[in-house]
Write a protein that holds these residues in place. Structure first.
Motif, mmCIF file in Angstrom:
data_model
loop_
_atom_site.group_PDB
_atom_site.id
_atom_site.type_symbol
_atom_site.label_atom_id
_atom_site.label_comp_id
_atom_site.label_asym_id
_atom_site.label_seq_id
_atom_site.Cartn_x
_atom_site.Cartn_y
_atom_site.Cartn_z
ATOM 1 N N ASN A 141 43.735 32.275 25.450
ATOM 2 C CA ASN A 141 43.170 31.207 26.266
ATOM 3 C C ASN A 141 42.225 30.357 25.432
ATOM 4 O O ASN A 141 41.299 30.889 24.811
ATOM 5 N N GLY A 142 42.453 29.063 25.419
ATOM 6 C CA GLY A 142 41.595 28.175 24.650
ATOM 7 C C GLY A 142 40.236 27.936 25.278
ATOM 8 O O GLY A 142 39.341 27.381 24.649
ATOM 9 N N ILE A 143 40.057 28.346 26.526
ATOM 10 C CA ILE A 143 38.781 28.188 27.225
ATOM 11 C C ILE A 143 37.951 29.453 27.036
ATOM 12 O O ILE A 143 38.426 30.557 27.287
ATOM 13 N N VAL A 144 36.717 29.311 26.576
ATOM 14 C CA VAL A 144 35.851 30.475 26.396
ATOM 15 C C VAL A 144 35.615 31.149 27.744
ATOM 16 O O VAL A 144 35.132 30.528 28.685
ATOM 17 N N GLY A 145 36.013 32.409 27.825
ATOM 18 C CA GLY A 145 35.886 33.147 29.079
ATOM 19 C C GLY A 145 37.012 32.876 30.052
ATOM 20 O O GLY A 145 36.979 33.349 31.195
ATOM 21 N N GLY A 146 38.036 32.151 29.629
ATOM 22 C CA GLY A 146 39.112 31.772 30.527
ATOM 23 C C GLY A 146 39.950 32.925 31.039
ATOM 24 O O GLY A 146 40.596 32.816 32.084
ATOM 25 N N GLY A 147 39.961 34.039 30.316
ATOM 26 C CA GLY A 147 40.770 35.174 30.735
ATOM 27 C C GLY A 147 40.069 36.111 31.703
ATOM 28 O O GLY A 147 40.697 37.025 32.247
ATOM 29 N N ILE A 148 38.781 35.896 31.936
ATOM 30 C CA ILE A 148 37.996 36.846 32.737
ATOM 31 C C ILE A 148 38.470 36.899 34.189
ATOM 32 O O ILE A 148 38.775 37.968 34.726
ATOM 33 N N ALA A 149 38.534 35.757 34.835
ATOM 34 C CA ALA A 149 38.962 35.731 36.233
ATOM 35 C C ALA A 149 40.434 36.104 36.370
ATOM 36 O O ALA A 149 40.842 36.697 37.380
ATOM 37 N N ILE A 150 41.242 35.779 35.348
ATOM 38 C CA ILE A 150 42.656 36.148 35.379
ATOM 39 C C ILE A 150 42.800 37.667 35.391
ATOM 40 O O ILE A 150 43.621 38.232 36.132
ATOM 41 N N ALA A 151 41.996 38.348 34.581
ATOM 42 C CA ALA A 151 42.042 39.815 34.543
ATOM 43 C C ALA A 151 41.626 40.413 35.880
ATOM 44 O O ALA A 151 42.208 41.397 36.341
ATOM 45 N N ALA A 152 40.615 39.817 36.499
ATOM 46 C CA ALA A 152 40.190 40.300 37.818
ATOM 47 C C ALA A 152 41.313 40.110 38.830
ATOM 48 O O ALA A 152 41.588 40.993 39.659
ATOM 49 N N GLY A 153 41.981 38.977 38.764
ATOM 50 C CA GLY A 153 43.097 38.719 39.666
ATOM 51 C C GLY A 153 44.249 39.672 39.447
ATOM 52 O O GLY A 153 44.873 40.150 40.416
ATOM 53 N N ALA A 154 44.526 39.979 38.176
ATOM 54 C CA ALA A 154 45.585 40.945 37.881
ATOM 55 C C ALA A 154 45.220 42.320 38.430
ATOM 56 O O ALA A 154 46.066 43.039 38.972
ATOM 57 N N GLY A 155 43.941 42.680 38.299
ATOM 58 C CA GLY A 155 43.483 43.952 38.846
ATOM 59 C C GLY A 155 43.621 43.996 40.354
ATOM 60 O O GLY A 155 44.003 45.029 40.934
#
Length: 336
Positions: free
Chosen positions: A120-134
């Motif tokens: 992810n080119g956005i700093v911290g962009g994967g954080i909410a995605i990981a929560a959603g996957a969880g």
């Protein structure tokens, strides 16, 4: 069978596999760094050199059904999770055979079939995605886990506390892996961060631990415990891996800095030594404990270098990405 004394063959095979995966990442990144400096890649690259033990230790206990989200420094995570080298190189060269058909580039390598939800080119962009996957795993009542790999710079994004809180309240099977390399782009992290990162997880009642991120076995052990807990319904955990980024924030760093320096060359070289560099450290341990001979390590290196050359050739021989794809994957339904 090995001719080395007192060796557990299973452990020897597992350790050599860890070593080879780390070395594959290192050699791939070294080659990409040279290609970037030569102007042969269409875009900048952010290298993972120096942090290989963290990503490999984390992904060594995961399966294809488990998800990871990554960062702008995602090549290492992609390869650690089992991503295909040829397809990754082709992507970075902007080719149709790339993992995203040449339309994503360095900061967007992904392979959902391997559980790699993307860099992810956005700093911290994967954080909410990981929560959603969880959350998806929880709702579907699956035995998988979601893993968020993020850096110390991203840890200061507000979305982290929101996602930590949500995953703790609803007991999502998420493992938060903070790769603390001490650097937030061009800034020393200690200058812009107060307190301990692990306390942020403890504030929401989440187990948290700090490990030596340059010791692949220490990372693997902490990760195995967190994964077992999550699969058993015990909820999320946070693991802070202390490591170090040897290369710059990106390979064109000097153009951004304009003569400014945020660390010394002496400091950088101090992390290339056999007692700190994750690959040299593990090689020393393998040799000392009978996990490998020097001949074994040489064979691994030669095998990895062959893979790198094959991947470069594959990328160069592939067709360039089709620009018309932009109307299917970015501006769908907006073709002029």
């Amino acid at each position: 069978m090995s001719d080395l004394p007192n060796v557990d063959e299973r452990r020897r095979a597992e350790w050599l596999a860890l070593y080879e995966r780390m070395l594959l990442i290192r050699r791939a990144e070294e080659r990409l760094g040279k290609e970037a400096q030569a102007g042969n890649l269409p875009g900048g690259v952010h290298l993972y050199i120096g942090q290989e033990a963290s990503g490999v230790g984390v992904c060594s206990v995961l399966e294809d059904r488990d998800f990871i989200t990554s960062t702008h420094r995602g090549h290492g995570h992609f390869l650690a999770k089992g991503g295909e080298l040829n397809a990754m190189f082709a992507e970075l060269w902007g080719k149709r055979t790339g993992i995203c058909r040449g339309m994503g580039g360095s900061m967007h390598v992904a392979d959902v079939s391997k559980g790699i939800l993307g860099a992810n080119g956005i700093v911290g962009g994967g954080i909410a995605i990981a929560a959603g996957a969880g959350m998806g795993i929880k709702v579907a009542k699956e035995a998988a886990v979601s893993v968020c790999l993020f850096g110390d710079g991203a840890a200061n994004q507000g979305v982290l506390m929101e996602s930590l809180n949500m995953s703790a309240v609803w007991s999502f099977p998420v493992i938060w892996v903070l790769e603390n390399n001490g650097l937030s782009e061009f800034t020393i992290t200690d200058r812009v961060t107060a307190g301990e990162f692990t306390d942020r997880a403890r504030a929401v009642g989440m187990p948290a631990v700090t490990v030596d991120g340059n010791d692949v076995l220490a990372v693997q052990a902490a990760m195995a415990e967190a994964v077992d807990r999550a699969r058993a319904g015990g909820g999320p955990s946070l693991i802070e891996t202390k490591t170090y980024r040897i290369h710059g924030h990106l390979e064109a760093e000097e153009a951004f800095l304009g003569g400014y320096t945020y660390r010394t060359q002496e400091e950088i070289e101090g992390w290339r030594t056999p007692d700190k560099d994750p690959i040299l450290r593990f090689a020393t341990r393998l040799l000392a404990e009978g996990g490998a001979s020097q001949s074994d390590l040489d064979q691994v290196n030669n095998r990895v270098l062959t893979q790198i050359e094959t991947a470069v050739a594959f990328a160069l021989e592939s067709e360039d990405a089709d620009p018309e794809l932009v109307f299917d994957i970015t501006f769908s339904g907006q073709r002029p």
